[in-house]
Design an enzyme around this catalytic site. Sequence first.
Site, short mmCIF file in Angstrom:
data_model
loop_
_atom_site.label_atom_id
_atom_site.label_comp_id
_atom_site.label_asym_id
_atom_site.label_seq_id
_atom_site.Cartn_x
_atom_site.Cartn_y
_atom_site.Cartn_z
N ASP A 11 0.85 -1.19 0.00
CA ASP A 11 0.00 0.00 0.00
C ASP A 11 0.89 1.24 0.00
O ASP A 11 1.61 1.49 0.96
CB ASP A 11 -0.88 -0.05 1.25
CG ASP A 11 -1.82 1.12 1.41
OD1 ASP A 11 -1.71 2.11 0.67
OD2 ASP A 11 -2.68 1.03 2.31
N ILE A 12 0.81 2.04 -1.04
CA ILE A 12 1.67 3.22 -1.13
C ILE A 12 1.39 4.22 -0.01
O ILE A 12 2.28 4.95 0.41
CB ILE A 12 1.57 3.90 -2.52
CG1 ILE A 12 2.75 4.86 -2.73
CG2 ILE A 12 0.21 4.57 -2.71
CD1 ILE A 12 2.99 5.26 -4.15
N ASP A 35 -5.32 7.57 -6.08
CA ASP A 35 -5.67 8.97 -5.77
C ASP A 35 -6.61 9.04 -4.57
O ASP A 35 -6.36 9.79 -3.62
CB ASP A 35 -6.32 9.59 -7.01
CG ASP A 35 -6.46 11.10 -6.94
OD1 ASP A 35 -5.74 11.75 -6.17
OD2 ASP A 35 -7.29 11.62 -7.70
N SER A 123 -1.24 4.71 -14.26
CA SER A 123 -2.13 4.44 -15.40
C SER A 123 -2.54 2.98 -15.55
O SER A 123 -3.24 2.64 -16.51
CB SER A 123 -1.53 4.94 -16.73
OG SER A 123 -1.59 6.34 -16.79
N THR A 124 -2.16 2.09 -14.63
CA THR A 124 -2.47 0.67 -14.80
C THR A 124 -3.81 0.25 -14.19
O THR A 124 -4.22 -0.89 -14.38
CB THR A 124 -1.36 -0.22 -14.21
OG1 THR A 124 -1.27 0.02 -12.80
CG2 THR A 124 -0.03 0.05 -14.88
#
Length: 176
Positions: A11-12, A35, A123-124
Site C-alpha cells: 500500500d503506497i 488517488d 495508469s495501470t
Amino acid sequence: MTVPITLVEGDITRQHADAIVNAANSSLLGGGGVDGAIHRRGGPEILAACRRLRATSHGKGLPTGHAVATVAGRLDAGHVIHTVGPVWSASQDRSELLASCHRESLRVAAELGARTVAFPAISTGVYRWPLDDAARIAVKAVREAADPALFDEVRFVLFDRAAHDAFAAALAAEDA
C-alpha cells in the site's frame, strides 16, 4: 552509478518516503484508486492544498504528463507529488506521456530536495494501461531521469503480485 530502484508489494499510503507520487486525475480533487487512497489516508490538508492549486496556478487542472507537489498531510512523507497519467489507447501511442509522468515527478522531487521517492504503477488501474508495458516505460524513464547525486532510492510500490512481477521483469530487462 545508478539510483537504486526497489520494488515493494503493498500500500503506497503506508510508505515512508520524502515524496510519494499520486496517480491523480486532472482535477486534483481526489478520485478512486491510488488517488482516493492518498486523499483518504493523507487527510483534508492534501485536498485543501489541491484546491489552492486549482484556485491559482492550475485553474484548468493538471495536464497529463505533468506533476505538481503538495503537503502530505497525515502520510509518512514530506510531500505528495501529483501526476496525471494517460489513459491507454490501442489506436494512439501515449507512451511519451506516461514516461513524462515519471520524469516530471522526479524533477519536482529534486526541486523539493526529496531523496527517496515512492511511485505507484501509474495508469495501470482505471486508465487500463497494460501492466507489462507500463512497467517497461516506468522503469526506463526512472533509470534515465534519476540522478544519483540527487536521489538515494526510487521505490515502486505495487498493489499485487502481478504488478510486482511485471516491474521485476522490466527492471531485470533494463539492467541486462
